[in-house]
Scaffold this active site. Structure first.
Site, PDB file in Angstrom:
ATOM      1  N   ARG A   1      -1.083  -8.512  13.600  1.00 61.42           N
ATOM      2  CA  ARG A   1      -1.590  -7.494  12.654  1.00 61.42           C
ATOM      3  C   ARG A   1      -2.427  -8.145  11.551  1.00 61.42           C
ATOM      4  O   ARG A   1      -3.430  -7.574  11.109  1.00 61.42           O
ATOM      5  CB  ARG A   1      -0.418  -6.708  12.048  1.00 61.42           C
ATOM      6  CG  ARG A   1       0.204  -5.730  13.041  1.00 61.42           C
ATOM      7  CD  ARG A   1       1.560  -5.250  12.587  1.00 61.42           C
ATOM      8  NE  ARG A   1       1.508  -4.400  11.414  1.00 61.42           N
ATOM      9  CZ  ARG A   1       2.522  -4.222  10.566  1.00 61.42           C
ATOM     10  NH1 ARG A   1       3.662  -4.847  10.771  1.00 61.42           N
ATOM     11  NH2 ARG A   1       2.399  -3.424   9.544  1.00 61.42           N
TER      12      ARG A   1
ATOM     13  N   LYS B   1       0.821  -1.217   0.000  1.00 62.04           N
ATOM     14  CA  LYS B   1       0.000   0.000   0.000  1.00 62.04           C
ATOM     15  C   LYS B   1       0.850   1.260   0.000  1.00 62.04           C
ATOM     16  O   LYS B   1       0.616   2.171  -0.773  1.00 62.04           O
ATOM     17  CB  LYS B   1      -0.910   0.064   1.240  1.00 62.04           C
ATOM     18  CG  LYS B   1      -1.965  -0.994   1.331  1.00 62.04           C
ATOM     19  CD  LYS B   1      -2.937  -0.677   2.469  1.00 62.04           C
ATOM     20  CE  LYS B   1      -2.291  -0.640   3.845  1.00 62.04           C
ATOM     21  NZ  LYS B   1      -1.774  -1.929   4.309  1.00 62.04           N
TER      22      LYS B   1
ATOM     23  N   ARG C   1      10.914  -1.811  11.419  1.00 59.11           N
ATOM     24  CA  ARG C   1       9.831  -1.359  12.298  1.00 59.11           C
ATOM     25  C   ARG C   1       9.591  -2.399  13.389  1.00 59.11           C
ATOM     26  O   ARG C   1       9.516  -3.582  13.095  1.00 59.11           O
ATOM     27  CB  ARG C   1       8.545  -1.163  11.486  1.00 59.11           C
ATOM     28  CG  ARG C   1       8.458   0.189  10.828  1.00 59.11           C
ATOM     29  CD  ARG C   1       7.322   0.257   9.846  1.00 59.11           C
ATOM     30  NE  ARG C   1       6.044  -0.242  10.383  1.00 59.11           N
ATOM     31  CZ  ARG C   1       4.892  -0.171   9.730  1.00 59.11           C
ATOM     32  NH1 ARG C   1       4.845   0.378   8.537  1.00 59.11           N
ATOM     33  NH2 ARG C   1       3.787  -0.639  10.258  1.00 59.11           N
TER      34      ARG C   1
ATOM     35  N   ARG D   1      -9.664   1.636   8.466  1.00 53.77           N
ATOM     36  CA  ARG D   1      -9.306   0.257   8.820  1.00 53.77           C
ATOM     37  C   ARG D   1     -10.448  -0.456   9.538  1.00 53.77           C
ATOM     38  O   ARG D   1     -10.305  -1.631   9.863  1.00 53.77           O
ATOM     39  CB  ARG D   1      -8.091   0.285   9.745  1.00 53.77           C
ATOM     40  CG  ARG D   1      -6.765  -0.018   9.046  1.00 53.77           C
ATOM     41  CD  ARG D   1      -5.693   0.151  10.096  1.00 53.77           C
ATOM     42  NE  ARG D   1      -4.499  -0.585   9.876  1.00 53.77           N
ATOM     43  CZ  ARG D   1      -3.384  -0.057   9.365  1.00 53.77           C
ATOM     44  NH1 ARG D   1      -3.379   1.180   8.936  1.00 53.77           N
ATOM     45  NH2 ARG D   1      -2.301  -0.780   9.285  1.00 53.77           N
TER      46      ARG D   1
ATOM     47  N   ARG E   1      11.504  -6.030   5.298  1.00 57.49           N
ATOM     48  CA  ARG E   1      11.254  -4.596   5.083  1.00 57.49           C
ATOM     49  C   ARG E   1      12.173  -3.742   5.951  1.00 57.49           C
ATOM     50  O   ARG E   1      12.393  -4.033   7.120  1.00 57.49           O
ATOM     51  CB  ARG E   1       9.787  -4.285   5.416  1.00 57.49           C
ATOM     52  CG  ARG E   1       9.442  -2.826   5.261  1.00 57.49           C
ATOM     53  CD  ARG E   1       7.990  -2.624   5.002  1.00 57.49           C
ATOM     54  NE  ARG E   1       7.159  -2.752   6.197  1.00 57.49           N
ATOM     55  CZ  ARG E   1       5.850  -2.496   6.193  1.00 57.49           C
ATOM     56  NH1 ARG E   1       5.238  -2.139   5.085  1.00 57.49           N
ATOM     57  NH2 ARG E   1       5.161  -2.627   7.304  1.00 57.49           N
TER      58      ARG E   1
HETATM   59  P1  AMP Z   1       0.688   1.025   9.026  1.00 55.65           P
HETATM   60  O1  AMP Z   1       1.924   1.811   8.839  1.00 55.65           O
HETATM   61  O2  AMP Z   1      -0.441   1.485   8.144  1.00 55.65           O
HETATM   62  O3  AMP Z   1       0.912  -0.470   8.948  1.00 55.65           O
HETATM   63  O4  AMP Z   1       0.195   1.326  10.531  1.00 55.65           O
HETATM   64  C1  AMP Z   1       0.983   0.982  11.659  1.00 55.65           C
HETATM   65  C2  AMP Z   1       0.125   0.936  12.922  1.00 55.65           C
HETATM   66  O5  AMP Z   1      -0.463   2.231  13.135  1.00 55.65           O
HETATM   67  C3  AMP Z   1      -1.054  -0.012  12.860  1.00 55.65           C
HETATM   68  O6  AMP Z   1      -0.682  -1.351  13.184  1.00 55.65           O
HETATM   69  C4  AMP Z   1      -1.975   0.604  13.911  1.00 55.65           C
HETATM   70  O7  AMP Z   1      -1.529   0.339  15.224  1.00 55.65           O
HETATM   71  C5  AMP Z   1      -1.789   2.101  13.661  1.00 55.65           C
HETATM   72  N1  AMP Z   1      -2.751   2.624  12.638  1.00 55.65           N
HETATM   73  C6  AMP Z   1      -2.453   3.176  11.419  1.00 55.65           C
HETATM   74  N2  AMP Z   1      -3.575   3.544  10.762  1.00 55.65           N
HETATM   75  C7  AMP Z   1      -4.602   3.212  11.583  1.00 55.65           C
HETATM   76  C8  AMP Z   1      -6.027   3.323  11.486  1.00 55.65           C
HETATM   77  N3  AMP Z   1      -6.626   3.846  10.389  1.00 55.65           N
HETATM   78  N4  AMP Z   1      -6.770   2.880  12.520  1.00 55.65           N
HETATM   79  C9  AMP Z   1      -6.207   2.351  13.631  1.00 55.65           C
HETATM   80  N5  AMP Z   1      -4.881   2.213  13.797  1.00 55.65           N
HETATM   81  C10 AMP Z   1      -4.081   2.639  12.786  1.00 55.65           C
END
Ligand code: AMP
Length: 214
Positions: A171, A13, A160, A88, A127
């Site tokens: 996740r 993404k 990360r 999400r 990653r």
């Molecule tokens: P990502 O970089 O999109 O994988 O997001 C990393 C982490 O940020 C996720 O595992 C959640 O803990 C939090 N996060 C990011 N976007 C959202 C969202 N729209 N709703 C809830 N938690 C989020």
């Protein structure tokens, strides 16, 4: 262009959102990047989000909805945006729908990237991410520079904490339970386009562009 990129963690993404946004001249709005930046800066939001993120859980809806309401009303989002990592959950999608209705900015399409689970686990383990600009690399398919620093901004790349195998499984479970139902939600609204996420970055970009009708 107003679009959402949907898909499990590791589906590509972030990479694709960056390319699509650049091509269309609109901002990429990545909620994960916004939260990581807040953590680095040590703000209240960052502190609040940290424990959820480290466990691989979702940050509460009301926090995320507040962030997106603010972000999408900034001037640069008026001509469009690529949402990456939001919504999400169904309540987030409903809140987004109301917000965009109020702003008179309907979505063009929701692009869902399909990638098998075993590929995701491999991708996330390799990653490497830049804590400065959010650019990600992969040790096999998109190797980071030899000095371990980001080619965009020079910051030292990191793995990360939530890309560790244990947290990745959590996740993926969260994705299946809370985020995957959004496909049905947007399908019912005639907005969903499913795209095969396997292949090179360029191949996937082309598929996404044609799904957008561009
Ligand atoms: P990502 O970089 O999109 O994988 O997001 C990393 C982490 O940020 C996720 O595992 C959640 O803990 C939090 N996060 C990011 N976007 C959202 C969202 N729209 N709703 C809830 N938690 C989020």
């Amino acid at each position: 262009m107003r679009t959402i990129l949907l898909g499990p963690p590791g589906a590509g993404k972030g990479t694709q959102a960056q390319v699509l946004a650049q091509r269309a001249g609109v901002p990429q709005v990545a909620t994960g990047d916004i939260l990581r930046r807040a953590r680095e800066e040590g703000t209240d939001l960052g502190r609040r989000a940290q424990s959820y993120m480290d466990r691989g859980e979702l940050v509460p809806d009301e926090v995320m909805i507040g962030i997106i309401e603010q972000r999408l009303q900034e001037a640069d989002a008026r001509e469009g945006f690529v949402l990456d990592g939001f919504p999400r959950t169904v309540p987030q999608a409903e809140a987004l729908g109301e917000l965009l209705l109020g702003l008179g900015m309907p979505l063009d399409a929701v692009l869902a990237l399909d990638v098998p689970e075993e590929v995701i686990v491999r991708r996330l383990a390799g990653r490497r991410t830049c804590p400065g600009c959010g650019r990600s690399y992969h040790v096999e398919s998109d190797p980071p520079p030899a000095d371990g620093r980001c080619q965009n901004c020079g910051r030292e790349l990191v793995t990360r904490p939530d890309d560790r195998a244990e947290t990745v499984r959590e996740r993926l479970g969260v994705y299946r339970r809370q985020t995957e139902p959004l496909k049905e939600y947007y399908q019912a609204r005639g907005l969903l386009r499913q795209v095969d996420g396997l292949g090179t970055v360029e191949e996937v970009t082309e598929r996404l562009q044609s799904a957008l009708g561009r």
